[in-house]
Design an enzyme around this catalytic site. Structure first.
Site, mmCIF file in Angstrom:
data_model
loop_
_atom_site.group_PDB
_atom_site.id
_atom_site.type_symbol
_atom_site.label_atom_id
_atom_site.label_comp_id
_atom_site.label_asym_id
_atom_site.label_seq_id
_atom_site.Cartn_x
_atom_site.Cartn_y
_atom_site.Cartn_z
ATOM 1 N N PRO A 1 0.831 -1.222 0.000
ATOM 2 C CA PRO A 1 0.000 0.000 0.000
ATOM 3 C C PRO A 1 0.858 1.261 0.000
ATOM 4 C CG PRO A 1 -0.572 -1.463 1.837
ATOM 5 C CD PRO A 1 0.682 -1.991 1.222
ATOM 6 N N GLU A 2 0.541 2.186 -0.869
ATOM 7 C CA GLU A 2 1.232 3.467 -0.922
ATOM 8 C C GLU A 2 0.232 4.547 -0.503
ATOM 9 O OE1 GLU A 2 3.353 3.784 -4.677
ATOM 10 O OE2 GLU A 2 3.618 1.614 -4.755
#
Ligand SMILES: [Zn+2]
Length: 283
Positions: free
Chosen positions: A2-3
């Site tokens: 996840p960014e």
């Protein structure tokens, strides 16, 4: 992994659901606890910090989720590689790889599922030290070409590595960096310090745009990411280079190439993306 867009999507989903809710219990799988909360944190300490507290709001900085607590402290969660935070009915069956849950007072839980177990939980009195280690986010007002030029100045490192450094720019990870470099026409291995003004200006714009688009598409679900309700995002359907090795570039038709920069798989178009003109040597 996840960014920023994925974590922001989770934050926006969960914020209205958890704000004002009281935490009634905290359960964590014993084997996961030392990894999740640190080797010296007993479960009793986490329970004492969280149980009975009311969640006042849900914020985000970089890839950290920040649950405000009514005693002024902050519960800080980081999903790392494969962490998931899911809002579920307390009666719902356990998630795959469920490692813990935070039981809320309205018949729902926040379920923590993490295949690789790299995620972290912390309860902090003061989050300032955490923030001081993070650079501005490309979607912040204080992020600009001028800032980026300063961050790149004199750097021998590859521009991709500098953009991935959370102390320089917060929130970008492998997917969005590859996309931003493509859209700016910059080869990922270019020496950061050798980039010309025009390229830096383009990067200041594209790093921001790819994140905003990622948020709009509710994140990218190449593998593990799902939102706060367990649904996949759509951004992976819109990528131009990331994991498109061997496929034609949408702009020029050349085959997208894969290389490794700073230990990270890197995708680029050999025709659309260029090294800086003056100093053509890769980093
Ligand atoms: Zn191309």
């Amino acid at each position: 992994m996840p960014e920023l867009p994925e974590v922001e999507t989770i934050r926006r989903d969960l914020e209205p659901l958890v704000s004002g809710r009281r935490i009634v219990a905290v359960e964590i799988d014993e084997a996961t606890l030392p990894l999740l909360a640190g080797a010296t944190t007993p479960i009793e300490m986490l329970r004492a910090s969280l149980a009975g507290r009311t969640i006042t709001g849900l914020g985000r900085r970089g890839k950290y989720l920040l649950f405000g607590l009514d005693d002024g402290r902050t519960f800080v969660a980081h999903l790392r590689m494969t962490g998931r935070l899911l809002w579920r009915d307390s009666e719902a069956p356990p998630e795959a790889y469920e490692r813990g849950r935070i039981v809320l007072d309205d018949g729902h839980d926040l379920r923590w599922s993490d295949l690789r177990k790299f995620g972290t939980w912390r309860v902090m009195d003061n989050v300032t030290p955490l923030f001081e280690k993070l650079g501005p986010e490309p979607i912040d007002d204080d992020y600009s070409a001028r800032y980026l030029r300063q961050a790149f100045k004199g750097r021998e490192a590859a521009v991709k590595s500098v953009l991935l450094d959370q102390e320089k720019v917060a929130g970008l990870g492998n997917i969005y960096v590859d996309e931003a470099l493509f859209e700016a026409g910059v080869r990922p291995e270019s020496r950061a310090g050798a980039l010309g003004d025009a390229a830096v200006k383009r990067l200041a714009v594209t790093t921001r745009e790819v994140l905003l688009r990622g948020i709009e598409h509710r994140g990218a679900s190449f593998r593990d990411y799902v939102d706060g309700q367990g649904n996949e995002g759509r951004q992976h359907m819109y990528v131009k280079v990331f994991r498109r090795t061997g496929k034609p570039c949408y702009t020029c038709g050349s085959e997208i190439q894969r290389t490794v920069v700073g230990g990270r798989a890197t995708h680029y178009c050999p025709r659309c993306q260029r090294f800086p003109r003056r100093r053509s040597k890769p980093a």
